[in-house]
Design a protein around this motif. Structure first.
Motif, short mmCIF file in Angstrom:
data_model
loop_
_atom_site.label_atom_id
_atom_site.label_comp_id
_atom_site.label_asym_id
_atom_site.label_seq_id
_atom_site.Cartn_x
_atom_site.Cartn_y
_atom_site.Cartn_z
N CYS A 352 0.85 -1.20 0.00
CA CYS A 352 0.00 0.00 0.00
C CYS A 352 0.88 1.25 0.00
N SER A 353 1.91 1.22 0.81
CA SER A 353 2.83 2.35 0.92
C SER A 353 3.54 2.58 -0.43
N MET A 354 4.01 1.51 -1.03
CA MET A 354 4.70 1.62 -2.33
C MET A 354 3.74 2.14 -3.41
N ALA A 355 2.53 1.59 -3.42
CA ALA A 355 1.55 2.00 -4.44
C ALA A 355 1.16 3.46 -4.26
N ALA A 356 1.04 3.89 -3.00
CA ALA A 356 0.71 5.30 -2.74
C ALA A 356 1.81 6.19 -3.30
N ALA A 357 3.06 5.78 -3.11
CA ALA A 357 4.18 6.57 -3.64
C ALA A 357 4.11 6.63 -5.16
N GLY A 358 3.84 5.49 -5.79
CA GLY A 358 3.75 5.45 -7.25
C GLY A 358 2.64 6.35 -7.76
N ALA A 359 1.49 6.30 -7.10
CA ALA A 359 0.35 7.14 -7.53
C ALA A 359 0.66 8.61 -7.33
N VAL A 370 5.78 12.44 -2.37
CA VAL A 370 5.78 11.01 -2.70
C VAL A 370 6.09 10.18 -1.44
N THR A 371 7.08 10.62 -0.67
CA THR A 371 7.38 9.87 0.57
C THR A 371 6.27 10.09 1.60
N ASN A 372 5.63 11.26 1.58
CA ASN A 372 4.50 11.47 2.49
C ASN A 372 3.36 10.50 2.16
N GLY A 377 0.30 5.67 3.54
CA GLY A 377 -0.06 4.31 3.15
C GLY A 377 0.29 3.28 4.20
N MET A 378 1.38 3.49 4.91
CA MET A 378 1.73 2.55 5.97
C MET A 378 1.06 2.90 7.29
N GLU A 379 0.95 4.20 7.57
CA GLU A 379 0.45 4.61 8.90
C GLU A 379 -0.89 3.95 9.22
N HIS A 380 -1.71 3.78 8.20
CA HIS A 380 -3.05 3.24 8.46
C HIS A 380 -3.13 1.74 8.17
N ASN A 381 -1.96 1.13 8.14
CA ASN A 381 -1.89 -0.34 8.11
C ASN A 381 -1.11 -0.86 9.32
N LEU A 382 -0.65 0.05 10.18
CA LEU A 382 0.14 -0.39 11.34
C LEU A 382 -0.67 -1.38 12.17
N GLY A 383 -0.02 -2.44 12.56
CA GLY A 383 -0.67 -3.44 13.42
C GLY A 383 -1.45 -4.49 12.65
N CYS A 397 -6.68 -12.37 2.49
CA CYS A 397 -5.67 -11.77 1.62
C CYS A 397 -6.25 -11.13 0.35
N ILE A 398 -7.17 -11.81 -0.31
CA ILE A 398 -7.63 -11.32 -1.62
C ILE A 398 -8.35 -9.97 -1.48
N GLU A 399 -9.32 -9.92 -0.61
CA GLU A 399 -10.04 -8.65 -0.42
C GLU A 399 -9.13 -7.59 0.21
N ARG A 400 -8.22 -8.04 1.04
CA ARG A 400 -7.34 -7.08 1.71
C ARG A 400 -6.52 -6.30 0.70
N ASN A 401 -6.12 -6.95 -0.39
CA ASN A 401 -5.38 -6.24 -1.43
C ASN A 401 -6.24 -5.15 -2.07
N ALA A 402 -7.51 -5.47 -2.27
CA ALA A 402 -8.41 -4.47 -2.88
C ALA A 402 -8.56 -3.27 -1.95
N MET A 403 -8.72 -3.55 -0.66
CA MET A 403 -8.87 -2.44 0.31
C MET A 403 -7.59 -1.59 0.32
N ALA A 404 -6.45 -2.25 0.28
CA ALA A 404 -5.18 -1.52 0.34
C ALA A 404 -4.95 -0.69 -0.92
N ALA A 405 -5.42 -1.20 -2.06
CA ALA A 405 -5.26 -0.44 -3.30
C ALA A 405 -6.06 0.87 -3.22
N LEU A 406 -7.28 0.77 -2.71
CA LEU A 406 -8.10 1.98 -2.57
C LEU A 406 -7.47 2.94 -1.56
N LYS A 407 -6.93 2.35 -0.49
CA LYS A 407 -6.30 3.19 0.53
C LYS A 407 -5.07 3.89 -0.04
N ALA A 408 -4.35 3.22 -0.92
CA ALA A 408 -3.14 3.81 -1.52
C ALA A 408 -3.51 5.03 -2.36
#
Ligand code: SF4
Length: 458
Positions: A352-359, A370-372, A377-383, A397-408
């Motif tokens: 999520c963090s990497m994808a957020a940077a790319g976007a 970009v680093t922000n 992207g990571m701050e809201h995945n901590l834990g 895992c499958i749905e979690r990727n979709a959620m993380a993509a939207l979050k990114a």
């Protein structure tokens, strides 16, 4: 140090980089390193820790067979490989190094030759030990650790993973932390820094070709995922949804651009992430990004940028991958991308963090922004814990990727609002690592806690 984005974006097979690709690579290295393969009559494999706990669901046993036969995950045909596993099971025979130019002897091999241990070995939660026998005599024995993203390390004399010798910094802009990366960006972008580093490691044309190959493989994975119906393997009975979702979207909206539905973008991003992760769960060809379990986030967000952001081009694809890759290298250098070590925050959180940077890069963010974006992207995945049901890379895992993509995407948009940010990327990565250390082992790819034990199967 810096490293290459191609250490993060590796082409391989599902369902798991640490539990499938790493053990495959370890077994192939073991077979390739045998001094007297002709004398081998039997090979036994001991899987420890997370590999022992969830290796069956992740296909670790089959991956080890393929590795012993000398296969390479980058070129392995997943369909042919599964057929070969069935043959090995039916005949009880396996040929060492079969896929290489120097095949070894055919040996007896049964499921009992792979032992799944719950206990862990010191050094890393993902360990496997391979032993080659000549009758009752041990010919060779090696222990390997699968440290995440498909990368392996061999155990040294003290039983701990040995780091490969550090090559002197041969790149023009070496960095380990986000702060060091940003220090190179006073008059250049993050992709420019990364591209210069990559071109110091291999010819420019090869860099461009490999970036294109990464994207083409991601795109092909999406195409396969959105066209395949059926039930995922493993026994949970999870139905693939991407193909029917695609049909629904096409029927209701008809085209990908200029959609009247305000939520169309959300649906397409969700669809692409589901498609990749269903392919991964089915053992198909995927790009680790930075792991297989988290392989859907970056393709989904990049696909969104390519199809929905006006003016996106071939150059945008490279910029996205280089920016995302630079961030991934910081995680790898200063923390961990292994779910068995730090939980899912290190896998889907890092993706999520990497994808957020790319976007953020595609949206013309400054290097700081970009680093922000990566930080948000990571701050809201901590834990975020890892608790795959049945040891399969399917639920959550499958749905979690979709959620993380939207979050990114949301993280990238948020980061563009201002330059300054309270929490730095380095601080959030250190927090992720510390949180991972404190996390109970139950939530680190063992399937001993969370959803893995609370889902009532019907
Ligand atoms: S929960 Fe996350 S880390 Fe665990 S297997 Fe699934 S995707 Fe990987």
């Amino acid at each position: 140090m810096s490293g290459s984005v191609f250490d993060l974006f590796t082409i391989g097979i599902g369902p798991s980089s640490s539990h499938t690709m790493g053990p495959l690579a370890a077994a192939a290295r073991f077979t390739g390193g045998l001094a007297a393969p002709a004398d081998v009559t039997r090979v036994t494999v001991d899987l420890y820790g997370s590999l022992g706990a969830t290796g069956r669901g992740h296909g670790t046993d089959r991956a080890v067979e393929w590795g012993l036969e000398g296969e390479d995950a980058r070129t392995l045909d997943p369909v042919a490989a599964r057929r070969r596993s069935d043959e090995i099971a039916a005949t009880g025979r396996l040929r060492l190094g079969r896929a290489t130019s120097r095949p070894g002897p055919e040996i007896d091999f049964s499921p009992d030759d792979i032992v799944f241990h719950r206990r862990t070995l010191p050094g890393h939660p993902n360990a496997l030990r391979l032993t080659a026998w000549a009758g009752r005599r041990i010919l060779a024995q090696r222990t390997y650790f699968s440290i995440g993203g498909g990368e392996i390390r061999e155990a040294g004399p003290d039983g701990l993973p040995v780091r490969p010798p550090q090559t002197p910094a041969t790149v023009p802009f070496p960095f380990r932390t986000a702060a060091e990366l940003l220090a190179h960006c006073s008059d250049r972008t993050i992709p420019e820094v990364m591209f210069a580093n990559e071109c110091a490691l291999r010819p420019r044309e090869e860099v461009l070709h490999r970036l294109r190959e990464v994207w083409d493989t991601m795109d092909a994975c999406i195409a396969a995922g959105v066209s395949t119906d059926g039930t995922l393997p493993g026994g949970l009975g999870v139905q693939r949804r991407a193909a029917s979702f695609r049909r629904h979207l096409e029927a209701s909206q008809g085209r990908e651009r200029g959609l009247p539905d305000q939520f169309a973008g959300v649906d397409w991003v969700t669809l692409w992430a589901l498609a990749v992760n269903e392919e991964n769960a089915a053992g198909g060809r995927v790009v680790t990004a930075p792991t297989n379990g988290a392989a859907g986030v970056i393709p989904a967000v990049l696909s969104y940028c390519v199809r929905f952001v006006p003016g996106s081009s071939e150059k945008s694809i490279a910029s996205f991958l280089l920016a995302a890759g630079a961030i991934g290298l910081v995680y790898k250098a200063t923390a961990s991308i292994s779910g068995a070590e730090v939980g899912c925050q290190g896998e889907v959180g890092t993706a999520c963090s990497m994808a957020a940077a790319g976007a953020a890069q595609i949206l013309s963010g400054s290097p700081q922004q970009v680093t922000n974006a990566a930080e948000i992207g990571m701050e809201h995945n901590l834990g975020l814990t890892c608790d795959p049901v049945g040891g399969l890379v399917q639920i959550p895992c499958i749905e979690r990727n979709a959620m993380a993509a939207l979050k990114a995407i949301a993280a990238a948009r948020l980061a563009l609002l201002r330059e300054r940010q309270q929490v730095s990327l380095d601080q959030v990565i250190a927090t992720m690592m510390a949180t991972g250390r404190d996390m109970s082992r139950k939530y680190k790819e063992t399937s001993l806690g969370g959803l893995a034990v609370n889902l009532v199967e019907c």
